[in-house]
Design an enzyme around this catalytic site. Structure first.
Site, PDB file in Angstrom:
ATOM      1  N   SER A  15      11.219   3.335 -27.866  1.00 22.00           N
ATOM      2  CA  SER A  15      10.279   4.213 -28.554  1.00 22.00           C
ATOM      3  C   SER A  15      10.875   5.602 -28.771  1.00 22.00           C
ATOM      4  CB  SER A  15       9.002   4.347 -27.727  1.00 22.00           C
ATOM      5  OG  SER A  15       9.309   4.921 -26.468  1.00 22.00           O
ATOM      6  N   TYR A  46       4.843   4.683 -26.967  1.00 17.02           N
ATOM      7  CA  TYR A  46       4.329   3.324 -27.182  1.00 17.02           C
ATOM      8  C   TYR A  46       3.268   2.968 -26.132  1.00 17.02           C
ATOM      9  CZ  TYR A  46       7.994   1.623 -30.476  1.00 17.02           C
ATOM     10  OH  TYR A  46       8.803   1.398 -31.555  1.00 17.02           O
ATOM     11  N   GLY A  47       3.439   3.505 -24.945  1.00 19.59           N
ATOM     12  CA  GLY A  47       2.638   3.073 -23.788  1.00 19.59           C
ATOM     13  C   GLY A  47       1.145   2.968 -24.023  1.00 19.59           C
ATOM     14  N   ASN A  78      10.476  -1.000 -21.770  1.00 18.97           N
ATOM     15  CA  ASN A  78       9.605  -1.929 -21.056  1.00 18.97           C
ATOM     16  C   ASN A  78       8.353  -2.258 -21.859  1.00 18.97           C
ATOM     17  OD1 ASN A  78      11.203  -0.421 -18.823  1.00 18.97           O
ATOM     18  ND2 ASN A  78      10.372  -2.239 -17.818  1.00 18.97           N
ATOM     19  N   CYS A 188       9.868   2.034 -16.783  1.00 20.75           N
ATOM     20  CA  CYS A 188       9.861   2.680 -18.097  1.00 20.75           C
ATOM     21  C   CYS A 188      11.237   3.284 -18.241  1.00 20.75           C
ATOM     22  CB  CYS A 188       8.792   3.762 -18.167  1.00 20.75           C
ATOM     23  SG  CYS A 188       8.952   4.796 -19.657  1.00 20.75           S
ATOM     24  N   HIS A 190      12.368   5.661 -19.903  1.00 19.54           N
ATOM     25  CA  HIS A 190      12.465   7.121 -19.919  1.00 19.54           C
ATOM     26  C   HIS A 190      12.653   7.690 -18.503  1.00 19.54           C
ATOM     27  CE1 HIS A 190      10.827   6.899 -24.014  1.00 19.54           C
ATOM     28  NE2 HIS A 190      11.066   8.185 -24.147  1.00 19.54           N
TER      29      HIS A 190
END
Ligand code: DGL
Length: 283
Positions: A15, A46-47, A78, A188, A190
């Site tokens: 993302s 996106y989460g 993820n 995740c 990030h």
């Protein structure tokens, strides 16, 4: 779809900048490989989005990467893995995919206290992939979950250490520390960029699991098994693309990846089609 051979690039997407934590490991283990990296900054995060929408974005990005010769697709996200991996494998049956799976298995195998923290975004916790990993591997271990609202956006801004970023992490981790976690799973892509800060909050005795090295090993195995691995030697080129602000993304690369690079600008035409000035690249 262009024919693939070992000289073609790997396609990697996320993302946003999160997938760079995976790209870092890919570069360490296979520096000779060329890469096309796409960060969907136009849609990040996106989460909190519906899984169906993330699935459409993932399909559009995969098509873009394949049209530019990608020989393998690394879903370095993820949330996208949770939302789209099964769909992508079905839609592109001839393509090899590597996705992210929350590292519950190694955490459950090694925890001494029997309590493990998992940090991920809502999409990852909602997907069937997480439920299946928990069912197969949690094995009686207590999992404490937190979605760290706002953390992805902080990391996208390049704020890895400021008061707001620290506040989000303390809010997530303090209750976990009170329950005696000895392991934190980063689900995740990030979040590995804030490992130094996480480690300062939880202390050196708590193990923080970044799955990127294992994912890069899996990508390497897959390339070897399919005869698509470039011979070692030299350094492959990385081409970056974003649906967000290309200049800003370029400014983040040295700090996050340790490499400079040109960043191409793309934009979305609906949820499934990417357009831009890039069509000649890789053709
Ligand atoms: N980096 C992503 C992940 O691994 C997505 C974060 C987001 O966009 O919410 O889940």
């Amino acid at each position: 779809m262009p024919p693939t051979n070992s000289n073609n690039p790997m396609g990697v997407f996320d993302s946003g900048v999160g997938g760079l934590s995976v790209l870092r490991s890919l570069r360490e283990q296979m520096p000779e490989e060329a890469v096309i990296y796409f960060g969907d900054q136009g849609h990040v995060p996106y989460g909190p989005r519906p899984l169906g929408q993330v699935r459409d974005f993932s399909e559009g990005i995969t098509r873009f990467l394949l049209n530019h010769g990608a020989k393998i697709i690394v879903v370095a996200c993820n949330a996208a893995s949770a939302a789209a991996l099964t769909h992508l494998r079905r839609t592109f049956p001839d393509v090899s995919f590597v996705g992210m799976e929350p590292a519950v298995k190694p955490a459950a195998e090694h925890t001494g206290t029997g309590v493990v923290g998992v940090l991920a975004t809502p999409a990852t916790f909602q997907g069937a992939l997480y439920a299946s990993v928990v069912e197969r591997f949690a094995n009686g271990v207590q999992l404490m979950q937190d979605t760290c609202p706002g953390l992805v956006q902080q990391i996208e801004k390049g704020d890895l250490d400021g008061p707001l970023t620290r506040g989000i992490l303390e809010k997530a981790l303090d209750p976990m520390l009170q329950k005696n976690i000895d392991t934190v799973v980063l689900a995740c892509t990030h979040y590995p960029f804030v490992i130094p800060l996480i480690q300062r909050i939880v202390g050196e005795k708590v193990r923080v699991i970044d799955p990127a090295p294992a994912v890069a090993r899996q990508a390497k195995r897959l390339l070897e098994a399919n005869g698509l691995k470039r011979p070692a030697g030299g350094r492959g080129e990385v081409r970056f693309f974003t649906s967000g602000d290309a200049d800003f993304v370029r400014s983040l690369l040295p700090g996050l990846l340790g490499e400079e690079g040109a960043v191409g600008q793309l934009h979305w035409d609906g949820d499934k089609v990417l357009r831009g000035e890039w069509l000649q690249i890789g053709d």
